[in-house]
Design a protein around this motif. Structure first.
Motif, PDB file in Angstrom:
ATOM      1  N   ASP A 157      31.670  36.336  47.946  1.00 25.72           N
ATOM      2  CA  ASP A 157      32.953  35.628  47.758  1.00 25.72           C
ATOM      3  C   ASP A 157      34.038  36.571  47.223  1.00 25.72           C
ATOM      4  N   ASN A 158      35.180  36.627  47.914  1.00 28.59           N
ATOM      5  CA  ASN A 158      36.245  37.547  47.470  1.00 28.59           C
ATOM      6  C   ASN A 158      37.183  36.919  46.442  1.00 28.59           C
ATOM      7  N   ARG A 159      36.829  35.746  45.910  1.00 28.53           N
ATOM      8  CA  ARG A 159      37.615  35.150  44.837  1.00 28.53           C
ATOM      9  C   ARG A 159      36.781  35.029  43.562  1.00 28.53           C
ATOM     10  N   SER A 160      35.679  35.747  43.524  1.00 33.43           N
ATOM     11  CA  SER A 160      34.803  35.705  42.360  1.00 33.43           C
ATOM     12  C   SER A 160      34.880  37.017  41.599  1.00 33.43           C
ATOM     13  N   LEU A 161      35.032  36.936  40.278  1.00 31.05           N
ATOM     14  CA  LEU A 161      35.033  38.138  39.457  1.00 31.05           C
ATOM     15  C   LEU A 161      33.683  38.844  39.481  1.00 31.05           C
ATOM     16  N   ALA A 162      32.654  38.140  39.917  1.00 30.21           N
ATOM     17  CA  ALA A 162      31.328  38.736  39.978  1.00 30.21           C
ATOM     18  C   ALA A 162      31.175  39.696  41.152  1.00 30.21           C
TER      19      ALA A 162
END
Length: 438
Positions: A157-162
């Motif tokens: 996911d490109n919206r996850s800080l992980a």
């Protein structure tokens, strides 16, 4: 393959445009019947006989994005809620988001359409999905298509800080990722992050076979540049959260509309006329969408549709996608779009190393900033200035910025401290992080 999948048209089952229209007309009455179950279309279709052919369908008014917003959340629901598998909303690129929902059977059609890649997916592949996994459809769609084909899916996911860019590069390299799905801009960011980590994108990722992309308009110049950077094909697709995949690329590099699974029209907003091909806004009627049928849905994307033959032999219309008209800005007597400007930026010589840029359209001139190393700054700014003036016919001010100005180095290299929320801390710990999850 389940019973629903076996009933869906497959590539190669038609041999002419007449065959294709017969496929559409065969399914259309069922599609309209599904639509008539929803509150929105029940009212719209109440005044006469239900359309049974493409010609009769053309007599219905267009369904607009505003219609979908006004029907939020379930005014277009055509099945009992218990049958829904997923609920989604659009990204809200222009205005409020629109709702969208699908049954398990709808998802068979969705996944199959996305999987129609000329570079196919199989159980030998590792597919890195690098688009949002939240309310938008895109990440879930690629994930489902990958699993349908047996691929191992890596959910990035490109919206996850992980999943910062440094981790993307590590996963690509260490896992031997073979296929990826992301917007085109991601591939430029990955290249910069790979270089920051000491990797050569075209040499140090030997398992990579192709880069799948969609979600933003892609010019030929940027596609070629990304392909050269990574040394693999860039395979484009086009669709939306409201409809799923609508078009995919053939081996000859042309986008083909999935006209066996949907009816397509081209709407001219200036005249109000609708044609089968030509330039205008794309109108779509998905044929195998039961939970939320859409009849003559105007995506408001500027396109050019053609029914000329293609060497691939798929027998499907082709489409060029130019994006939304609202994203054009006046400069002098000309309207400048990102599509036209992007083509010029990525036509600069590769040696100049320009990956990141931005522009501001002002009434008297176009201001453009590009990241470029000192040794190429004068040549790159002069070349882009000349290209803009000659091609777009507008005055411009092109400024070269030091690398790291538009995309900071820390964005490409940092690893975020992603923690689970907690409330108890030791004496030497930072308890200001209590209850935070970031």
């Amino acid at each position: 393959m389940n019973s629903f999948s076996s009933a869906l048209p497959q590539l190669g089952q038609w041999h002419s445009l007449e065959d294709l229209r017969e496929l559409q007309d065969k399914q259309l009455p069922q599609t309209v019947s599904w639509a008539a179950r929803s509150p929105f279309y029940r009212d719209r279709l109440a005044s006469g006989a239900l359309p049974a052919t493409g010609a009769e369908l053309a007599g219905l008014p267009l369904t607009t994005k505003q219609d979908l917003r006004d029907a939020y959340p379930f005014g277009l629901l055509a099945v009992p809620k218990e049958r829904l598998a997923t609920y989604h909303e659009s990204s809200g690129t222009a205005g409020r988001p629109t709702p969208s929902y699908y049954t398990e059977e709808d998802w068979v059609d969705l996944a199959e359409r996305f999987a129609r890649k000329w570079i196919g997916m199989s159980d030998a592949d590792l597919l890195l999905v690098r688009t949002p996994y939240a309310l938008m459809l895109t990440g879930h769609l690629a994930h489902a298509a990958g699993r349908l084909c047996g691929a191992t899916v890596v959910p990035g996911d490109n919206r996850s800080l992980a999943m910062p860019y440094a981790r993307v590069v590590r996963v690509l390299h260490d896992l031997g990722v073979t296929l990826t799905w992301a917007v085109a801009t991601e591939y430029l960011l990955w290249a910069a992050a790979a270089a920051a980590a000491g990797h050569r994108p075209d040499a140090d990722f030997p398992h990579l076979r192709a880069l799948f992309t969609g979600g933003e308009p892609l010019t030929d110049a940027r596609r070629r540049r990304i392909s050269r950077i990574w040394g693999v094909p860039v395979v484009e697709e086009y669709g939306s959260t409201e409809t799923g995949s609508l078009a995919g690329e053939c081996p000859h590099g042309r986008l083909h509309l999935w006209a066996d699974r949907a009816v397509f029209e081209v709407y001219d907003p200036a005249t109000g006329t609708v044609r089968a091909e030509g330039d205008g806004q794309l109108v779509v009627t998905p044929l195998y969408r039961e939970a939320m049928p859409l009849l003559r849905y105007n995506l408001e994307d500027n396109v050019s549709v053609s029914y000329q033959d293609c060497a691939c032999g798929w027998g499907l219309p082709t489409v060029n996608v130019y994006g939304r008209a609202a994203f054009g800005y006046p400069v002098g007597s000309t309207t400048v779009t990102q599509h036209r400007l992007e083509e010029l930026v990525f036509s600069l010589p590769d040696a100049h190393g320009v990956l990141f840029w931005r522009a501001r359209a002002e009434p008297p001139l176009l201001r453009i900033q590009i990241e470029v190393a000192d040794e190429h700054r004068d040549a790159a700014t002069a070349a882009l200035t000349a290209a803009v003036r000659a091609t777009l016919g507008v005055d411009c001010d092109v400024t070269g910025l030091a690398p790291g100005t538009l995309v900071p180095h820390t964005v490409l290299t940092s690893m975020a401290d992603v923690v689970k929320p907690r409330s108890l801390f030791g004496a030497d710990e930072d308890w200001d992080k209590a209850l935070l999850y970031y």
